[in-house]
Design a protein around this motif. Sequence first.
Motif, PDB file in Angstrom:
ATOM      1  N   GLY A 172       0.807  -1.224   0.000  1.00 60.23           N
ATOM      2  CA  GLY A 172       0.000   0.000   0.000  1.00 60.23           C
ATOM      3  C   GLY A 172       0.836   1.268   0.000  1.00 60.23           C
ATOM      4  N   GLY A 173       2.164   1.124  -0.102  1.00 59.04           N
ATOM      5  CA  GLY A 173       3.054   2.283  -0.057  1.00 59.04           C
ATOM      6  C   GLY A 173       3.148   3.008  -1.388  1.00 59.04           C
ATOM      7  N   ALA A 174       4.149   3.870  -1.494  1.00 65.22           N
ATOM      8  CA  ALA A 174       4.309   4.714  -2.677  1.00 65.22           C
ATOM      9  C   ALA A 174       4.619   3.888  -3.928  1.00 65.22           C
ATOM     10  CB  ALA A 174       5.414   5.739  -2.443  1.00 65.22           C
ATOM     11  N   MET A 175       5.387   2.812  -3.785  1.00 65.99           N
ATOM     12  CA  MET A 175       5.723   1.984  -4.950  1.00 65.99           C
ATOM     13  C   MET A 175       4.666   0.890  -5.088  1.00 65.99           C
ATOM     14  SD  MET A 175       9.163  -0.227  -5.862  1.00 65.99           S
ATOM     15  CE  MET A 175      10.248   1.168  -5.706  1.00 65.99           C
ATOM     16  N   LYS A 176       3.966   0.922  -6.197  1.00 62.02           N
ATOM     17  CA  LYS A 176       2.909  -0.063  -6.445  1.00 62.02           C
ATOM     18  C   LYS A 176       3.529  -1.419  -6.819  1.00 62.02           C
ATOM     19  CE  LYS A 176      -0.083   2.921  -5.425  1.00 62.02           C
ATOM     20  NZ  LYS A 176      -0.151   3.000  -3.994  1.00 62.02           N
ATOM     21  N   PRO A 177       2.786  -2.523  -6.625  1.00 66.08           N
ATOM     22  CA  PRO A 177       3.338  -3.853  -6.895  1.00 66.08           C
ATOM     23  C   PRO A 177       3.914  -4.029  -8.305  1.00 66.08           C
ATOM     24  CG  PRO A 177       1.322  -4.059  -5.641  1.00 66.08           C
ATOM     25  CD  PRO A 177       1.463  -2.601  -6.000  1.00 66.08           C
ATOM     26  N   GLN A 178       3.216  -3.517  -9.318  1.00 66.81           N
ATOM     27  CA  GLN A 178       3.721  -3.679 -10.685  1.00 66.81           C
ATOM     28  C   GLN A 178       5.045  -2.941 -10.869  1.00 66.81           C
ATOM     29  OE1 GLN A 178       2.467  -5.787 -13.126  1.00 66.81           O
ATOM     30  NE2 GLN A 178       4.492  -5.324 -13.930  1.00 66.81           N
ATOM     31  N   GLU A 179       5.158  -1.765 -10.272  1.00 70.70           N
ATOM     32  CA  GLU A 179       6.415  -1.009 -10.366  1.00 70.70           C
ATOM     33  C   GLU A 179       7.543  -1.782  -9.681  1.00 70.70           C
ATOM     34  OE1 GLU A 179       8.442   3.245  -9.023  1.00 70.70           O
ATOM     35  OE2 GLU A 179       6.321   2.901  -8.587  1.00 70.70           O
ATOM     36  N   LEU A 180       7.247  -2.389  -8.541  1.00 73.65           N
ATOM     37  CA  LEU A 180       8.253  -3.196  -7.853  1.00 73.65           C
ATOM     38  C   LEU A 180       8.739  -4.331  -8.762  1.00 73.65           C
ATOM     39  CD1 LEU A 180       9.784  -4.090  -5.219  1.00 73.65           C
ATOM     40  CD2 LEU A 180       7.789  -5.543  -4.776  1.00 73.65           C
ATOM     41  N   CYS A 181       7.800  -5.045  -9.381  1.00 75.96           N
ATOM     42  CA  CYS A 181       8.168  -6.161 -10.271  1.00 75.96           C
ATOM     43  C   CYS A 181       9.009  -5.664 -11.439  1.00 75.96           C
ATOM     44  CB  CYS A 181       6.911  -6.858 -10.788  1.00 75.96           C
ATOM     45  SG  CYS A 181       5.998  -7.732  -9.498  1.00 75.96           S
ATOM     46  N   ASP A 182       8.618  -4.534 -12.028  1.00 76.24           N
ATOM     47  CA  ASP A 182       9.370  -3.981 -13.159  1.00 76.24           C
ATOM     48  C   ASP A 182      10.780  -3.603 -12.741  1.00 76.24           C
ATOM     49  OD1 ASP A 182       7.106  -4.297 -14.708  1.00 76.24           O
ATOM     50  OD2 ASP A 182       6.520  -2.181 -14.617  1.00 76.24           O
ATOM     51  N   ARG A 183      10.911  -2.999 -11.573  1.00 75.67           N
ATOM     52  CA  ARG A 183      12.233  -2.571 -11.104  1.00 75.67           C
ATOM     53  C   ARG A 183      13.137  -3.772 -10.789  1.00 75.67           C
ATOM     54  NH1 ARG A 183      12.957   2.779 -10.072  1.00 75.67           N
ATOM     55  NH2 ARG A 183      11.081   4.062 -10.121  1.00 75.67           N
ATOM     56  N   ILE A 184      12.578  -4.794 -10.155  1.00 77.19           N
ATOM     57  CA  ILE A 184      13.371  -5.999  -9.863  1.00 77.19           C
ATOM     58  C   ILE A 184      13.834  -6.629 -11.173  1.00 77.19           C
ATOM     59  CG2 ILE A 184      13.268  -8.368  -8.975  1.00 77.19           C
ATOM     60  CD1 ILE A 184      11.399  -7.325  -6.750  1.00 77.19           C
ATOM     61  N   SER A 185      12.911  -6.770 -12.135  1.00 71.74           N
ATOM     62  CA  SER A 185      13.260  -7.381 -13.424  1.00 71.74           C
ATOM     63  C   SER A 185      14.354  -6.595 -14.131  1.00 71.74           C
ATOM     64  CB  SER A 185      12.021  -7.459 -14.332  1.00 71.74           C
ATOM     65  OG  SER A 185      11.045  -8.293 -13.770  1.00 71.74           O
ATOM     66  N   ARG A 186      14.198  -5.272 -14.197  1.00 72.12           N
ATOM     67  CA  ARG A 186      15.202  -4.447 -14.882  1.00 72.12           C
ATOM     68  C   ARG A 186      16.550  -4.522 -14.184  1.00 72.12           C
ATOM     69  NH1 ARG A 186      11.092  -0.559 -15.232  1.00 72.12           N
ATOM     70  NH2 ARG A 186      12.120   0.714 -13.650  1.00 72.12           N
ATOM     71  N   LEU A 187      16.543  -4.430 -12.868  1.00 73.09           N
ATOM     72  CA  LEU A 187      17.792  -4.467 -12.110  1.00 73.09           C
ATOM     73  C   LEU A 187      18.528  -5.785 -12.366  1.00 73.09           C
ATOM     74  CD1 LEU A 187      19.649  -3.244  -9.875  1.00 73.09           C
ATOM     75  CD2 LEU A 187      18.202  -4.425  -8.215  1.00 73.09           C
ATOM     76  N   PHE A 188      17.790  -6.888 -12.283  1.00 66.91           N
ATOM     77  CA  PHE A 188      18.425  -8.181 -12.492  1.00 66.91           C
ATOM     78  C   PHE A 188      18.896  -8.330 -13.937  1.00 66.91           C
ATOM     79  CE2 PHE A 188      18.592 -12.666 -13.536  1.00 66.91           C
ATOM     80  CZ  PHE A 188      19.439 -13.116 -12.537  1.00 66.91           C
TER      81      PHE A 188
END
Length: 197
Positions: A172-188
């Motif tokens: 429920g924070g500032a970073m939405k779940p889809q954004e988290l998934c996108d960031r993890i994928s890009r970082l990796f």
Amino acid sequence: MPRVRSDDYESKAQAIMDCAAALFAKEGYPSAKMQDVAQACGATKSMLYHYFPTKDDLLFAMLKEHLERVIAGLDEAVSTAGTPRERLMALVQAYTQKSAQSRRRHVIAMNDVKYLPKAKQAPLIELQRQLTQSVSALIRELNPGLPEDVYKPYTMMLIGMLNWTDFWYKPGGAMKPQELCDRISRLFLKGFLAEKS
């Protein structure tokens, strides 16, 4: 004569596992007693023992069900995506969703398997191994031809990143779940695909 299971046996067992997961996550598995689980569930100890004869049986059932659900979700997500890159993104999304749906069980799976007797640990460790092998096979497809000893550390880094989000990420924070998934994928992907043979 064996006792016949009621029609709502599975839903009651699931409710007990949910209550126990909340209690184990809060109190710690070693500290929690079956009496505490019964109280949290609004049940009697004898009713609890009908479903789970011991606390170890309860933990084992909870973790087995959780790991099987995560593996099935990952297999389904990966099988419906196209390229290895798309499959990795689908894997990250499915893993994050499955662990978020049962966050307490996921945290317990990381911390509490060690408290079970070896005979009960073995099938859970095998499920964890299955999950690791699926991730490893996918990252081999993403960047084939690397030295063999590189794939395992990258597999464990990706799984570690995904596992630890349960400890800090707030859906429920500032970073939405889809954004988290996108960031993890890009970082990796950016780091792993930069590896050369």
